[in-house]
Design an enzyme around this catalytic site. Structure first.
Site, PDB file in Angstrom:
ATOM      1  N   ASP A  76       0.408  -1.631   0.165  1.00 23.67           N
ATOM      2  CA  ASP A  76      -0.172   0.079   0.480  1.00 23.67           C
ATOM      3  C   ASP A  76       0.802   1.100  -0.105  1.00 23.67           C
ATOM      4  O   ASP A  76       0.272   2.267   0.905  1.00 23.67           O
ATOM      5  CB  ASP A  76      -0.858   0.164   1.475  1.00 23.67           C
ATOM      6  CG  ASP A  76      -1.859  -1.131   1.310  1.00 23.67           C
ATOM      7  OD1 ASP A  76      -2.880  -1.750   0.071  1.00 23.67           O
ATOM      8  OD2 ASP A  76      -1.430  -2.048   2.704  1.00 23.67           O
ATOM      9  N   HIS A 104      -4.397  -1.404  -6.395  1.00 21.92           N
ATOM     10  CA  HIS A 104      -3.512  -0.429  -6.630  1.00 21.92           C
ATOM     11  C   HIS A 104      -4.873   0.988  -6.716  1.00 21.92           C
ATOM     12  O   HIS A 104      -5.603   0.604  -7.694  1.00 21.92           O
ATOM     13  CB  HIS A 104      -2.179  -0.448  -7.567  1.00 21.92           C
ATOM     14  CG  HIS A 104      -1.372  -1.329  -7.553  1.00 21.92           C
ATOM     15  ND1 HIS A 104      -0.778  -1.397  -6.504  1.00 21.92           N
ATOM     16  CD2 HIS A 104      -1.242  -1.860  -8.090  1.00 21.92           C
ATOM     17  CE1 HIS A 104       0.286  -2.530  -6.690  1.00 21.92           C
ATOM     18  NE2 HIS A 104      -0.381  -2.638  -7.742  1.00 21.92           N
TER      19      HIS A 104
END
Length: 499
Positions: A76, A104
């Protein structure tokens, strides 16, 4: 947890008009790099020189290479945004490991695009996208992602290729994943329950099915029935609607087959033709099945090695290796997290969580937050050999009176020189912090490093100094263009300096 803090002032290498040892080293490294390239052009052996080669050479003498964006923490970090930024100049964008457990988010003109299996580079209309043999693919999710992309006005037709060697994730893999996680109770791993681990297990057990198997329906049907029987026998109470599943795959087989190719052959031919190739890593180094905080990891190798095994290219074709790092740390799921902060109201942890919008793209779970962890980052850099760093979400610090850097681990009163494999040790390390002053200025409109507030510059330079790796990209906001790029060449020529 024990912690020691001290206030530390930072200085940059440009504070002195005198040439420093570091600048001399930088010049020598640049000279060596250029000699490497010249040696390559005349057919010599660049490996005989100390500096890392930064390009490959085709038979025609054209220099290029495969560049890689990797997650350097627990995931992340913002890899997709850099890939989206870079991919506008690349011909091929590839995924090489993991599955739909990766997520994403790209923001383009206020519009969010969420990717799970597709490379973010699909937003470049001139790029082809490759899903390599190291990826495990849940076909229903993959087709839904393509449909969502099309509904958003993105034309992917003829630009997305799937490896015929990539393994398939089935619905029953996902059910098994959920059952295994629930059975662990408070000792759960923190899996996304997307079936990734069970699919890789089928791969390793050598009874899995690959995308290319759909090209021979009779073969696929027989193997699928055998795999279903195996799972129903192995997991009590598991019932698979075999006929319904077969009906679905027969319906979508033609669509999937139209995108299925030998991506190993394709990618290497693209390389030889002088095409620029960008690899988008999924997950991150600390979730690597071998190098991460095992067993709280994913089931693949989201480190640099996966580029070789998941795409089918040789090491000499690699060029830039870009480590993506948040200005702080986050983690989703279970496992040790040395610099973790409480998320209580009014705390630095709450600030990072709320201002940083720290919720998982794939799971929606609140991410755990903590200060930047230098020992962890050095470990990640050691494994991957980063040529430069993409430091994201620096803007999240705006408004904080001070920021901290976890500089060292201590255990039983002694400094640790490396990342411990033992989770018992890692869970009980003390962290020595360095404290730097914060800033209140909005940095989202900054386009150059020099435009950043002085304290922000000091933070970035200090991180760069501690890592010994140049920070090329600096994230200053959530949008696509909110990135300061200090320039190509700078990252490769001045590695190890503070310029």
């Amino acid at each position: 947890m024990w912690s020691g803090e001290r206030n530390t002032s930072s200085s940059t290498a440009c504070d002195s008009s005198e040439p420093s040892n570091q600048s001399v080293i930088g010049l020598l490294q640049e000279l060596s790099r250029k000699v490497n390239n010249l040696e390559s052009l005349v057919g010599g052996n660049p490996g005989s020189f100390p500096a890392r080669s930064t390009s490959s050479v085709t038979k025609s003498g054209t220099q290029y290479g495969i560049d890689i964006v990797l997650g350097a923490q627990w995931g992340d970090e913002g890899k997709g945004k850099l890939v989206d930024l870079l991919s506008q100049d690349y011909d091929v964008c590839a995924r090489v490991a993991g599955g739909s457990n990766a997520g994403h988010t790209i923001v383009v003109q206020g519009k969010k695009y969420k990717f799970h299996l597709l490379p973010s580079g699909v937003l470049n209309p001139n790029a082809t996208c490759v899903i390599g043999n190291g990826v495990v693919i849940h076909i229903p999710s993959f087709l839904n992602e393509l449909d969502s992309l099309e509904a958003s006005g993105v034309d992917y037709q003829g630009r997305v290729y799937i490896s015929d060697r990539a393994h398939l994730v089935f619905d029953f893999h996902q059910e098994v994943d959920g059952r295994q996680e629930d059975r662990l109770g408070r000792h759960k791993i923190g899996t996304t329950k997307k079936g990734i681990g069970p699919a890789y297990s089928s791969k390793i057990n050598r009874n899995g099915l690959r995308v290319g198997d759909l090209q021979n329906w009779d073969h696929f049907e027989r193997r699928f029935r055998e795999l279903c029987t195996h799972h129903e026998r192995s997991y009590e109470g598991l019932k698979i609607d075999v006929e319904n599943q077969l009906s679905f795959y027969k319906t979508v087989a033609e669509r999937v087959n139209s995108m299925t190719i030998d991506t190993i052959d394709y990618t290497n031919k693209q390389f030889e033709a002088g095409k620029r190739i960008l690899v988008e890593g999924a997950n991150a180094t600390m979730l690597d099945i071998d190098f991460g905080t095992y067993p709280y990891v994913t089931s693949s190798n989201p480190s640099v090695g996966s580029v070789l095994t998941g795409l089918g290219v040789s090491p000499g074709k690699l060029r830039g290796i870009y480590g993506t790092v948040k200005a702080y740390c986050t983690r989703v799921g279970e496992g040790p997290f040395p610099t973790e902060l409480p998320l209580d109201e009014g705390t630095p942890g709450e600030h990072l969580s709320q201002v940083g919008a720290e919720y998982g793209t794939t799971t929606g779970r609140t991410r755990r937050c903590g200060w930047l962890d230098i020992p962890q980052m050095k470990y990640s850099a050691l494994i991957n050999g980063f040529t430069s760093i993409n430091l994201t979400k620096v803007d999240v610090f705006t408004g904080m009176p001070e920021v901290k850097i976890g500089k060292a681990y201590l255990h039983n009163g002694k400094y640790l020189s490396s990342m411990p494999a033992s989770l018992d040790v890692l869970s009980n390390v003390g962290v020595e912090y360095e404290v730097l002053p914060g800033w209140s200025e909005d940095i989202s409109n900054c386009k150059k490093f020099e435009e950043l507030p002085e304290n922000c510059q000091k933070y970035i330079l200090r991180v760069q100094e501690l890592l010994g790796i140049p920070i090329r990209w600096i994230g200053v906001g959530p949008n696509r263009a909110d990135v300061i790029d200090r320039g190509e060449g700078w990252d490769l020529a001045t590695a190890g300096t503070n310029q």
